[in-house]
Motif scaffolding. Structure first.
Motif, PDB file in Angstrom:
ATOM      1  N   ASN A  42       0.811  -1.225   0.000  1.00 53.26           N
ATOM      2  CA  ASN A  42       0.000   0.000   0.000  1.00 53.26           C
ATOM      3  C   ASN A  42       0.838   1.266   0.000  1.00 53.26           C
ATOM      4  N   ALA A  43       2.002   1.244   0.620  1.00 54.37           N
ATOM      5  CA  ALA A  43       2.847   2.442   0.641  1.00 54.37           C
ATOM      6  C   ALA A  43       3.320   2.795  -0.770  1.00 54.37           C
ATOM      7  N   LYS A  44       3.628   1.777  -1.558  1.00 50.01           N
ATOM      8  CA  LYS A  44       4.112   1.989  -2.922  1.00 50.01           C
ATOM      9  C   LYS A  44       2.966   2.291  -3.891  1.00 50.01           C
ATOM     10  N   TYR A  45       1.805   1.657  -3.671  1.00 53.36           N
ATOM     11  CA  TYR A  45       0.635   1.827  -4.538  1.00 53.36           C
ATOM     12  C   TYR A  45      -0.584   2.186  -3.686  1.00 53.36           C
ATOM     13  N   PRO A  46      -0.668   3.417  -3.213  1.00 54.20           N
ATOM     14  CA  PRO A  46      -1.709   3.787  -2.243  1.00 54.20           C
ATOM     15  C   PRO A  46      -3.136   3.796  -2.769  1.00 54.20           C
ATOM     16  N   ASN A  47      -3.353   3.843  -4.052  1.00 55.55           N
ATOM     17  CA  ASN A  47      -4.709   3.951  -4.579  1.00 55.55           C
ATOM     18  C   ASN A  47      -5.308   2.615  -5.022  1.00 55.55           C
ATOM     19  N   ARG A  48      -4.677   1.507  -4.668  1.00 49.79           N
ATOM     20  CA  ARG A  48      -5.190   0.208  -5.105  1.00 49.79           C
ATOM     21  C   ARG A  48      -5.992  -0.516  -4.028  1.00 49.79           C
ATOM     22  N   THR A  49      -6.144   0.070  -2.883  1.00 59.76           N
ATOM     23  CA  THR A  49      -6.842  -0.593  -1.792  1.00 59.76           C
ATOM     24  C   THR A  49      -8.345  -0.561  -2.004  1.00 59.76           C
ATOM     25  N   ILE A  50      -9.001  -1.674  -1.728  1.00 61.79           N
ATOM     26  CA  ILE A  50     -10.454  -1.756  -1.875  1.00 61.79           C
ATOM     27  C   ILE A  50     -11.113  -0.748  -0.936  1.00 61.79           C
ATOM     28  N   LYS A  51     -12.059  -0.003  -1.477  1.00 61.68           N
ATOM     29  CA  LYS A  51     -12.710   1.051  -0.698  1.00 61.68           C
ATOM     30  C   LYS A  51     -14.146   0.712  -0.342  1.00 61.68           C
ATOM     31  N   ALA A  52     -14.810  -0.033  -1.213  1.00 63.18           N
ATOM     32  CA  ALA A  52     -16.222  -0.322  -0.988  1.00 63.18           C
ATOM     33  C   ALA A  52     -16.558  -1.702  -1.536  1.00 63.18           C
ATOM     34  N   TRP A  53     -17.531  -2.351  -0.904  1.00 60.89           N
ATOM     35  CA  TRP A  53     -17.996  -3.646  -1.389  1.00 60.89           C
ATOM     36  C   TRP A  53     -19.352  -3.978  -0.786  1.00 60.89           C
ATOM     37  N   LYS A  54     -19.989  -4.935  -1.412  1.00 63.03           N
ATOM     38  CA  LYS A  54     -21.228  -5.512  -0.894  1.00 63.03           C
ATOM     39  C   LYS A  54     -21.030  -7.017  -0.847  1.00 63.03           C
ATOM     40  N   LEU A  55     -21.453  -7.617   0.241  1.00 57.56           N
ATOM     41  CA  LEU A  55     -21.343  -9.062   0.418  1.00 57.56           C
ATOM     42  C   LEU A  55     -22.749  -9.655   0.400  1.00 57.56           C
ATOM     43  N   TYR A  56     -22.961 -10.612  -0.476  1.00 58.10           N
ATOM     44  CA  TYR A  56     -24.251 -11.278  -0.605  1.00 58.10           C
ATOM     45  C   TYR A  56     -24.093 -12.754  -0.287  1.00 58.10           C
TER      46      TYR A  56
END
Length: 85
Positions: A42-56
């Protein structure tokens, strides 16, 4: 691999389109909680982290029930964990 239990492996896509991950359990299973862990870069690629999701969940693979919704995960650090319901 997203189901191997190893923090060294990960799922990554460059697609801007929301994706779906579907898997079938060997037997009916009750979900009490789940964990999502960010990658170790994450330090090297900070914008790749999952931000939102829905679990069904589904008992028949056709009718789906919403179990959890996360609109802003707040996960920004490497190997950060988010535990759901």
């Amino acid at each position: 691999n997203i189901f191997d239990g190893k923090r060294e492996t990960k799922l990554y896509t460059t697609s801007q389109v929301p994706g779906n991950i579907v898997w079938k359990m060997k037997q009916n299973t009750t979900l009490y909680s789940y964990t999502i862990t960010t990658a170790n870069d994450n330090a090297k690629y900070p914008n790749r982290t999952i931000k939102a999701w829905k679990l069904y969940g589904s008992t028949d693979g056709s009718n789906w029930e919403l179990i959890d919704t996360v609109n802003e995960s707040g996960m920004a650090r490497s190997e950060e964990r988010r535990v759901g319901k």
